[in-house]
Design a protein around this motif. Structure first.
Motif, PDB file in Angstrom:
ATOM      1  N   UNK A  36      14.726  22.868  48.092  1.00 41.90           N
ATOM      2  CA  UNK A  36      14.344  24.005  48.908  1.00 41.90           C
ATOM      3  C   UNK A  36      14.200  23.556  50.349  1.00 41.90           C
ATOM      4  N   UNK A  37      14.910  24.208  51.236  1.00 35.51           N
ATOM      5  CA  UNK A  37      14.722  23.887  52.649  1.00 35.51           C
ATOM      6  C   UNK A  37      13.827  24.969  53.232  1.00 35.51           C
ATOM      7  N   UNK A  38      12.772  25.214  52.499  1.00 41.16           N
ATOM      8  CA  UNK A  38      11.818  26.239  52.904  1.00 41.16           C
ATOM      9  C   UNK A  38      10.852  25.678  53.947  1.00 41.16           C
ATOM     10  N   UNK A  41      25.613  29.856  60.064  1.00 37.78           N
ATOM     11  CA  UNK A  41      24.504  30.179  59.179  1.00 37.78           C
ATOM     12  C   UNK A  41      23.197  29.876  59.906  1.00 37.78           C
ATOM     13  N   UNK A  42      22.290  30.824  59.899  1.00 38.37           N
ATOM     14  CA  UNK A  42      21.013  30.687  60.600  1.00 38.37           C
ATOM     15  C   UNK A  42      20.099  29.667  59.934  1.00 38.37           C
ATOM     16  N   UNK A  43      19.262  29.051  60.750  1.00 34.63           N
ATOM     17  CA  UNK A  43      18.274  28.093  60.253  1.00 34.63           C
ATOM     18  C   UNK A  43      17.059  28.789  59.654  1.00 34.63           C
ATOM     19  N   UNK A  44      16.795  30.020  60.057  1.00 35.68           N
ATOM     20  CA  UNK A  44      15.599  30.737  59.610  1.00 35.68           C
ATOM     21  C   UNK A  44      15.979  32.188  59.323  1.00 35.68           C
ATOM     22  N   UNK A  45      15.879  32.583  58.087  1.00 32.55           N
ATOM     23  CA  UNK A  45      16.299  33.924  57.678  1.00 32.55           C
ATOM     24  C   UNK A  45      15.574  35.032  58.425  1.00 32.55           C
ATOM     25  N   UNK A  66      20.102  28.748  55.564  1.00 31.56           N
ATOM     26  CA  UNK A  66      19.736  27.337  55.689  1.00 31.56           C
ATOM     27  C   UNK A  66      18.230  27.143  55.629  1.00 31.56           C
ATOM     28  N   UNK A  67      17.450  28.240  55.672  1.00 28.11           N
ATOM     29  CA  UNK A  67      16.015  28.106  55.586  1.00 28.11           C
ATOM     30  C   UNK A  67      15.295  29.421  55.429  1.00 28.11           C
ATOM     31  N   UNK A  68      14.253  29.418  54.606  1.00 22.62           N
ATOM     32  CA  UNK A  68      13.380  30.565  54.403  1.00 22.62           C
ATOM     33  C   UNK A  68      12.171  30.109  53.611  1.00 22.62           C
ATOM     34  N   UNK A  69      11.143  30.918  53.604  1.00 22.22           N
ATOM     35  CA  UNK A  69       9.907  30.569  52.914  1.00 22.22           C
ATOM     36  C   UNK A  69       9.966  30.876  51.432  1.00 22.22           C
ATOM     37  N   UNK A  70       9.119  30.195  50.650  1.00 23.76           N
ATOM     38  CA  UNK A  70       9.122  30.377  49.198  1.00 23.76           C
ATOM     39  C   UNK A  70       8.707  31.777  48.764  1.00 23.76           C
ATOM     40  N   UNK A  71       7.852  32.438  49.516  1.00 23.77           N
ATOM     41  CA  UNK A  71       7.446  33.802  49.153  1.00 23.77           C
ATOM     42  C   UNK A  71       8.626  34.762  49.266  1.00 23.77           C
ATOM     43  N   UNK A  72       9.435  34.609  50.323  1.00 19.10           N
ATOM     44  CA  UNK A  72      10.618  35.461  50.466  1.00 19.10           C
ATOM     45  C   UNK A  72      11.615  35.187  49.349  1.00 19.10           C
ATOM     46  N   UNK A  73      11.789  33.924  48.982  1.00 22.09           N
ATOM     47  CA  UNK A  73      12.682  33.589  47.864  1.00 22.09           C
ATOM     48  C   UNK A  73      12.240  34.345  46.620  1.00 22.09           C
ATOM     49  N   UNK A  74      10.963  34.260  46.289  1.00 22.87           N
ATOM     50  CA  UNK A  74      10.438  34.909  45.085  1.00 22.87           C
ATOM     51  C   UNK A  74      10.624  36.421  45.134  1.00 22.87           C
TER      52      UNK A  74
END
Length: 132
Positions: free
Chosen positions: A127-129, A13-17, A81-89
């Protein structure tokens, strides 16, 4: 249901989407999970090295996630394993739930997601953002 797992090598699993090299797509039936395909990440600004250029939305200083979301539109979930909150939304607004994990093995992460054992990003599961 289809689950996308962000990965660099197709196994972990990648650390950064946004920077991952591919998305491993799993098909699920109940708690049974099988690999269906791998999609090479040729659609994110980070993966293409264009994060500071034309992928930014005019006047915002941020890049567009539209191509990534379009590439995963047939998936119900994204595990990372990680991404920013804007992408989540943006993913959630398009009907793609985002799940965070500490599991490194993509196959195991997909199984954990399919069996309801991963926390949703931004839904009390922490969140591991980080900055994208």
């Amino acid at each position: 249901m289809k689950i996308a797992v962000a990965s660099d090598d197709g196994n972990d699993v990648a650390l950064h989407t946004g920077r991952c090299r591919r998305f491993v797509i799993y098909e699920t039936t109940g708690s049974a999970v099988r690999r269906a395909e791998a999609r090479t990440n040729g659609f994110t600004a980070h993966a293409l090295g264009q994060c500071q250029s034309q992928e930014h939305e005019p006047g915002t200083g941020t890049h567009s996630h539209a191509a990534l979301i379009d590439a995963l539109e047939d998936c119900s979930a994204l595990v990372t394993r990680g991404l920013g909150p804007r992408l989540v939304a943006e993913l959630v607004s398009r009907g793609i739930e985002v799940y965070l994990c500490t599991e490194q093995v993509a196959d195991k992460a997909a199984l954990l997601c399919a069996t309801g054992q991963l926390p949703k990003a931004g839904h009390g599961g922490g969140c591991c953002c980080h900055h994208e």
